[in-house]
Write a protein that holds these residues in place. Structure first.
Motif, short mmCIF file in Angstrom:
data_model
loop_
_atom_site.label_atom_id
_atom_site.label_comp_id
_atom_site.label_asym_id
_atom_site.label_seq_id
_atom_site.Cartn_x
_atom_site.Cartn_y
_atom_site.Cartn_z
N ALA A 55 2.62 12.17 -4.50
CA ALA A 55 3.58 11.56 -3.58
C ALA A 55 4.69 12.52 -3.19
N GLN A 56 4.85 13.61 -3.91
CA GLN A 56 5.95 14.52 -3.63
C GLN A 56 5.81 15.20 -2.27
N ALA A 57 4.61 15.25 -1.75
CA ALA A 57 4.41 15.85 -0.43
C ALA A 57 4.97 14.99 0.69
N ARG A 58 5.34 13.75 0.34
CA ARG A 58 5.93 12.82 1.29
C ARG A 58 5.06 12.63 2.53
N TYR A 59 3.87 12.06 2.28
CA TYR A 59 2.98 11.79 3.40
C TYR A 59 3.53 10.67 4.28
N ALA A 60 4.27 9.73 3.67
CA ALA A 60 4.83 8.60 4.40
C ALA A 60 6.27 8.93 4.81
N PRO A 61 6.84 8.17 5.75
CA PRO A 61 8.21 8.45 6.20
C PRO A 61 9.25 8.37 5.09
N ALA A 62 9.01 7.55 4.07
CA ALA A 62 9.98 7.39 2.99
C ALA A 62 9.26 7.16 1.67
N PHE A 63 9.91 7.50 0.57
CA PHE A 63 9.41 7.16 -0.75
C PHE A 63 9.71 5.69 -1.03
N LEU A 64 8.79 5.02 -1.70
CA LEU A 64 8.97 3.62 -2.05
C LEU A 64 8.77 3.45 -3.55
N VAL A 65 9.59 2.59 -4.15
CA VAL A 65 9.46 2.29 -5.58
C VAL A 65 9.20 0.80 -5.71
N GLY A 66 8.05 0.44 -6.29
CA GLY A 66 7.72 -0.97 -6.50
C GLY A 66 7.28 -1.64 -5.22
N GLY A 67 7.17 -2.98 -5.31
CA GLY A 67 6.81 -3.78 -4.14
C GLY A 67 5.32 -3.99 -3.99
N SER A 68 4.96 -5.05 -3.28
CA SER A 68 3.56 -5.34 -2.98
C SER A 68 3.11 -4.48 -1.81
N PRO A 69 1.81 -4.38 -1.57
CA PRO A 69 1.34 -3.59 -0.42
C PRO A 69 1.96 -4.05 0.90
N THR A 70 2.07 -5.36 1.10
CA THR A 70 2.67 -5.87 2.34
C THR A 70 4.14 -5.49 2.43
N GLU A 71 4.87 -5.65 1.33
CA GLU A 71 6.29 -5.28 1.33
C GLU A 71 6.48 -3.80 1.61
N ARG A 72 5.61 -2.98 1.07
CA ARG A 72 5.71 -1.54 1.28
C ARG A 72 5.43 -1.18 2.74
N ASP A 73 4.41 -1.82 3.34
CA ASP A 73 4.10 -1.57 4.74
C ASP A 73 5.26 -1.98 5.64
N HIS A 74 5.84 -3.15 5.36
CA HIS A 74 6.96 -3.64 6.18
C HIS A 74 8.19 -2.73 6.04
N THR A 75 8.41 -2.21 4.83
CA THR A 75 9.56 -1.33 4.62
C THR A 75 9.40 -0.03 5.38
N GLN A 76 8.20 0.55 5.35
CA GLN A 76 7.95 1.78 6.11
C GLN A 76 8.14 1.53 7.61
N SER A 77 7.67 0.40 8.09
CA SER A 77 7.84 0.08 9.50
C SER A 77 9.32 -0.08 9.84
N ALA A 78 10.06 -0.78 8.98
CA ALA A 78 11.49 -0.98 9.23
C ALA A 78 12.24 0.35 9.21
#
Length: 325
Positions: A147-170
């Motif tokens: 995860a250190q390569a930061r493939y996604a716009p932000a690092f996320l800690v915890g959360g369900s898959p749906t919550e993580r997707d919504h957070t990245q979108s937000a």
């Protein structure tokens, strides 16, 4: 320190305050000085939503509530010397009656509490405790190596898959919205909208930026922060959250904690959408604005009309402007 409040009336009284330690952890409820130097608040900066009933306490006639609060976690009480702590707080809602009833943020009846002070002395000895802000600014997520390569716009800690997707979108929408607000301020006629949410465009001194220029630069800082290579982390574990909270962070931080109120709303649009909540919190994290906060659209409009200097330092005013722009 001990905070105590007593009902001296003849009817039951229902009290709610986001800042006072009535039921949950205290926020910015004091002015603390070491000699002539005022200490800056360095605790949680929270975006609240509608107040749930469980935030209230009820005091019967003659009854009091007494709570202890560790103010060294909120203000940097870290050097030897004599300190003065002065109550600087408002009950966000206070009303008398036999029953507690649900009230919207637009119907709250705030009551300013009278100032009262205590003094205390700090002597040299053990190392000082860190404030919440100091601890959060040192916080780093425990992430797997891939995860250190930061493939996604932000690092996320915890959360369900749906919550993580919504957070990245937000997160991506918040970057877009801050940039849109900046561009509108730079290139379009936003005078009516600007005045609605930030008041008169003042210039404190001839060599200072105007208020509008400062607001523009602050939206630019948010956009740059969310669009940079520097790590950004969202904690989805509800750590440090109280009922009615949407999210919290501390000044000059890249770490934002998301609460249940955040997940109860859609990604976009809306004043309490996930996207607008992130804009609010990055006013604290990326811009570094903190201190006393005013919440809700009506209160923010009143703040802009009556105190433009406070409005340009208030995160919910930025949230309201960004949502409408």
């Amino acid at each position: 320190m001990t905070f105590e409040i007593r009902n001296r009336g003849s009817e039951p009284c229902h009290l709610m305050s986001w800042d006072l330690p009535l039921k949950y952890d205290a926020l910015n409820f004091l002015r603390v000085r070491r000699g002539a130097v005022e200490l800056e608040y360095d605790g949680r900066l929270v975006r609240h939503g509608e107040p749930p009933e469980r935030l209230y306490i009820t005091l019967e006639p003659g009854e009091s509530a007494s709570v202890e609060a560790d103010i060294s976690r909120l203000y940097p009480v870290q050097l030897p010397g004599e300190y003065t702590a002065t109550l600087n707080a408002t009950l966000d809602d206070a009303y008398a009656g036999t029953s507690l009833r649900s009230r919207s943020s637009e119907s709250l009846e705030p009551v300013r509490l009278a100032e009262t002070s205590v003094t205390f002395t700090v002597e040299a000895g053990d190392p000082p405790r860190m404030t919440i802000g100091q601890a959060v600014r040192l916080q780093k997520p425990e992430l797997p190596e891939e995860a250190q390569a930061r493939y996604a716009p932000a690092f996320l800690v915890g959360g369900s898959p749906t919550e993580r997707d919504h957070t990245q979108s937000a997160h991506m929408f918040a970057e877009w919205l801050a940039g849109k607000a900046r561009d509108k301020l730079l290139y379009a006629d936003t005078s009516r909208l600007y005045q609605k949410w930030f008041g008169a465009n003042l210039r404190p001194f001839s060599w200072f930026p105007s208020h509008k220029e400062m607001v523009t630069m602050n939206f630019d800082k948010i956009n740059d922060r969310l669009n940079s290579w520097m790590p950004v982390t969202y904690d989805l574990t509800r750590t440090g959250c109280s009922p009615g909270d949407h999210a919290w962070t501390v000044t000059n931080s890249s770490y934002i904690y998301l609460c249940q109120g955040f997940f109860d709303h859609i990604v976009w649009p809306g004043f309490y959408s996930k996207t607008v909540t992130l804009v609010h919190e990055w006013v604290h994290g990326a811009v570094g604005l903190g201190g006393t906060e005013t919440y809700g659209k009506i209160a923010c409009e009143n703040l802009a009309a009556n105190n433009p200097r406070a409005a340009i330092a208030n995160a919910d005013n930025y949230a309201a402007f960004a949502e409408e722009v």
